[in-house]
Scaffold this active site. Structure first.
Site, PDB file in Angstrom:
ATOM      1  N   ASP A 297     -61.266  10.999   0.642  1.00  0.00           N
ATOM      2  CA  ASP A 297     -59.822  10.477   0.923  1.00  0.00           C
ATOM      3  C   ASP A 297     -59.114   9.854  -0.232  1.00  0.00           C
ATOM      4  O   ASP A 297     -57.821  10.011  -0.132  1.00  0.00           O
ATOM      5  CB  ASP A 297     -59.896   9.291   1.988  1.00  0.00           C
ATOM      6  CG  ASP A 297     -60.531  10.001   3.324  1.00  0.00           C
ATOM      7  OD1 ASP A 297     -60.262  11.278   3.579  1.00  0.00           O
ATOM      8  OD2 ASP A 297     -60.978   9.489   4.021  1.00  0.00           O
ATOM      9  N   TYR A 381     -58.179   9.459  10.935  1.00  0.00           N
ATOM     10  CA  TYR A 381     -58.885   8.007  10.555  1.00  0.00           C
ATOM     11  C   TYR A 381     -57.821   7.026  10.074  1.00  0.00           C
ATOM     12  O   TYR A 381     -56.882   7.694   9.245  1.00  0.00           O
ATOM     13  CB  TYR A 381     -59.844   7.995   9.753  1.00  0.00           C
ATOM     14  CG  TYR A 381     -61.346   7.882  10.370  1.00  0.00           C
ATOM     15  CD1 TYR A 381     -62.128   8.753  11.003  1.00  0.00           C
ATOM     16  CD2 TYR A 381     -61.729   6.412  10.671  1.00  0.00           C
ATOM     17  CE1 TYR A 381     -63.056   8.322  11.384  1.00  0.00           C
ATOM     18  CE2 TYR A 381     -62.946   6.390  11.272  1.00  0.00           C
ATOM     19  CZ  TYR A 381     -63.719   7.418  11.767  1.00  0.00           C
ATOM     20  OH  TYR A 381     -64.946   6.885  12.146  1.00  0.00           O
TER      21      TYR A 381
HETATM   22 NI    NI Z   1     -66.611   7.153  11.723  1.00  0.00          NI
END
Ligand code: NI
Length: 643
Positions: A297, A381
């Protein structure tokens, strides 16, 4: 020019400097309209120059850029010298790997995918009609590198899609399983479309979290206010912060997000530079939509680029100081990320206490911490990164994991094999989250040493006649390859970063202890693509001799990199790490087996570590914290001060 506002070599580039860099590009014939700016950041000056800087000194300013030619795919590293007002270097990158995926590409990918006839046929077999196209959500994932010949040398993403029943519908409740579009970002087309022969129906049950979809709010949760009538205890001067003996500078990069520079306490240095250098989230489902998912990320998207701008209200309580972050968009134009970094103080329970009945001495003090944080939303996320500084000299990093899990459609009547069921016909693939903190240590000076310690039982003998003795071992990690280490809770293994050139109050070297928490290692097999590419996650602790070129745990260009870069390469020369300028890299994380409670939005999961003073001070430095009790605190029905 706004250069007069820049007072320190580590101040982030300001908006005027970013505009000046854009102007330098505009005047350079090599920079065509096809050029996208994937990275634009301060080129941090050499460490000796930073340490030699005194207030009022002139500062040398330069930007470091990575450009992507969106028509040819060529990648160029550029140094823009702001002091001299020129492009100082222009180097075409030939190394393996790709620059991060940029927002400009995100928008194009959905159009490419949705207009492809083969993709339309594949989703039609799963019940998607043309009327659904507008609402279908396309998620472009970093492609990884699996050695497929047709993919080599191309700039790619793998795109998966989700049906949505309305504009605010949560697509992750409705994965379109078994269809993956490998998109060639330079060619602007689908390179390969994977369409599983078995078409699993799309789960259609709505699982939403927008305000109107939530249950009526509970009414028995009473107000809880944090008030600081005298103001905060910290002071901020530009990017410099002081609080309770601590001083540091706030920095911010597109890739790492928040950086702490020159962290010291009581006038003594502890860390030269601290940041989250990389992340990886590998998934443990071998099927079409999932086996290749292992987002880095930081290096593949950019935690700083994706930082939340908390204009609509902070995630913190109390008196908040916000830092606005000057940034560049994909075209190199300046933009201000409002309120991207938050800073505030938090009460943290009891700091120290003793109740001595013999002397009638009752003393208790409350702990407080300074919180410096930001949140990045990377696709499904959301990751919060919280640095805490405490009154007793402790430093902590806490990663907060929340947001929405990846999902998989499960055929009616079947159980999901590769993770947990979270709802009807909906599974959540098992996965791991790894973070890597890069800690350029400077404990009481530049020459530091790392020692490893364990608690081991001492055998019975003359020096252990009662069998109660155990030992604390100590071993110097003197070479880089000796210092790729795993934690061991059974022996309480820990590490100390000390300065052996300084003597503390008890004749030892002052140190900070790296206190790790129970944390997984990478579970993917040796030889797998993610094992090659995420070597940093195979050990908890790494120590390297400081090299300004070694910045990121998975290397400079992890996107589509074949593997081997970053920490495994940094330690290959096995340099000396004893009593020298060193960087400690700590990998930590969380293994996530999904469950119904994770959906539709998972409650925060935590991962992190602490650095605790260990012989750094001559005693508890927080003995002078005042016994301040809060008159606003009251026992229900009677006045009381509580611990
Ligand atoms: Ni997770």
């Amino acid at each position: 020019m706004t250069e007069s506002a820049v007072r320190h070599p580590l101040d982030p580039l300001d908006l005027g400097e970013i505009a000046a860099i854009r102007a330098l590009l505009d005047r350079d014939p090599r920079c065509t309209n096809a050029m996208r700016v994937t990275t634009l950041e301060l080129r941090e000056p050499a460490k000796p120059d930073v340490l030699a800087h005194r207030p009022g000194d002139a500062v040398v300013r330069a930007g470091r850029l990575v450009l992507l030619n969106s028509e040819s795919g060529e990648v160029i590293e550029v140094i823009a010298d702001l002091t001299a007002g020129r492009i100082a270097s222009w180097d075409v990158v030939t190394a393996d790997g790709q620059p991060p995926i940029i927002l400009d590409e995100f928008f194009k990918i959905a159009t490419i995918v949705k207009s492809d006839p083969a993709w339309r046929a594949a989703v039609a077999r799963r019940g998607i009609t043309e009327a659904d196209y507008d609402l279908v959500q396309v998620d472009p994932f970093s492609a990884g590198n699996f050695g497929y010949p047709e993919e080599q040398g191309r700039r790619l993403v793998r795109a998966v899609a989700y049906w949505r029943g309305g504009p605010k519908d949560n697509g992750y409740a409705h994965p379109i399983e078994g269809v993956v579009a490998v998109v060639d970002l330079i060619g602007g087309r689908i390179l390969t479309l994977v369409d599983d022969p078995v078409a699993i129906p799309i789960p259609r049950k709505p699982r939403n979290y927008h305000r109107e979809a939530l249950p009526p709010p509970r009414t028995d949760l009473k107000k809880l206010h944090i008030t600081q009538p005298d103001g905060p205890s910290f002071s901020v001067d530009g990017w410099n912060v002081t609080w309770q003996g601590w001083t540091f500078r706030v920095g911010f990069t597109p890739r790492e997000g928040l950086v702490l520079h020159n962290l010291s306490i009581a006038g003594r240095s502890v860390i030269y530079r601290a940041s989250i250098s990389e992340m990886v989230v590998p998934y443990a489902d071998p099927t079409t939509n999932h086996y290749w998912k292992n987002a880095f990320d930081a290096g593949e998207y950019g935690l700083g680029k994706l930082a939340n701008q908390l204009e609509l209200g902070c995630d913190c309580l109390g008196l908040i100081h916000y830092f606005d972050i000057p940034a560049a968009d994909d075209f190199g134009q300046p933009t201000l990320m409002k309120n991207a970094v938050c800073m505030h103080e938090e009460d943290y329970g009891v700091l120290w206490k003793h109740n001595e009945f013999r002397t009638d001495t009752f003393e208790t003090r409350r702990s407080r911490r300074l919180v410096i944080s930001f949140f990045a939303t990377v696709g499904n996320y959301d990751y919060g990164f919280y640095w805490y500084l405490y009154l007793d000299g402790t430093i902590q990093l806490e990663a907060k994991l929340t947001g929405i899990i990846q999902t998989a459609a499960v055929a009616p009547g079947e159980a999901y094999r590769w993770g947990g069921m979270v709802d009807e016909n909906l599974g959540g693939p098992t996965h791991q989250h790894f973070f890597n903190a890069r800690l350029h240590m400077m404990v009481d000076g530049e020459a530091n040493t790392v020692t490893e310690h364990e608690f081991l039982p001492r055998p019975w003998g003359a020096d252990n006649p009662h069998g109660n003795v155990f030992d604390t071992t100590s071993r110097v990690l003197s070479r880089e390859r000796d210092a790729a280490r795993e934690a061991d809770g059974r022996t309480g293994r820990y590490w100390k970063i000390s300065n052996t050139n300084v003597v503390n109050s008890v004749g030892k070297a002052p140190a900070y202890k790296l206190a790790v928490t129970a944390s997984p290692l990478l579970l993917a097999q040796v030889g797998s693509a993610v094992h090659r590419r995420a070597g940093f996650a195979t050990k908890h602790v790494w120590v390297t001799a400081y090299d300004p070129a070694e910045r990121f745990a998975a290397g400079e260009y992890p996107n589509q990199h074949a593997g081997g870069a970053g920490l495994p390469a940094y330690i290959a020369d096995n340099a000396n790490i004893e009593n020298t300028d060193i960087v400690v890299w700590h990998s930590f994380g969380h293994t996530h087996v999904c469950k119904p409670e994770d959906f539709p939005i998972m409650p925060v999961e935590y991962a992190g570590f602490m650095l605790k003073p260990n012989g750094f001070f001559a005693g508890n430095i927080a003995m002078d914290v005042p016994a301040d009790t809060d008159p606003a605190s009251a026992q229900h029905g009677a006045s009381c001060c509580c611990d």
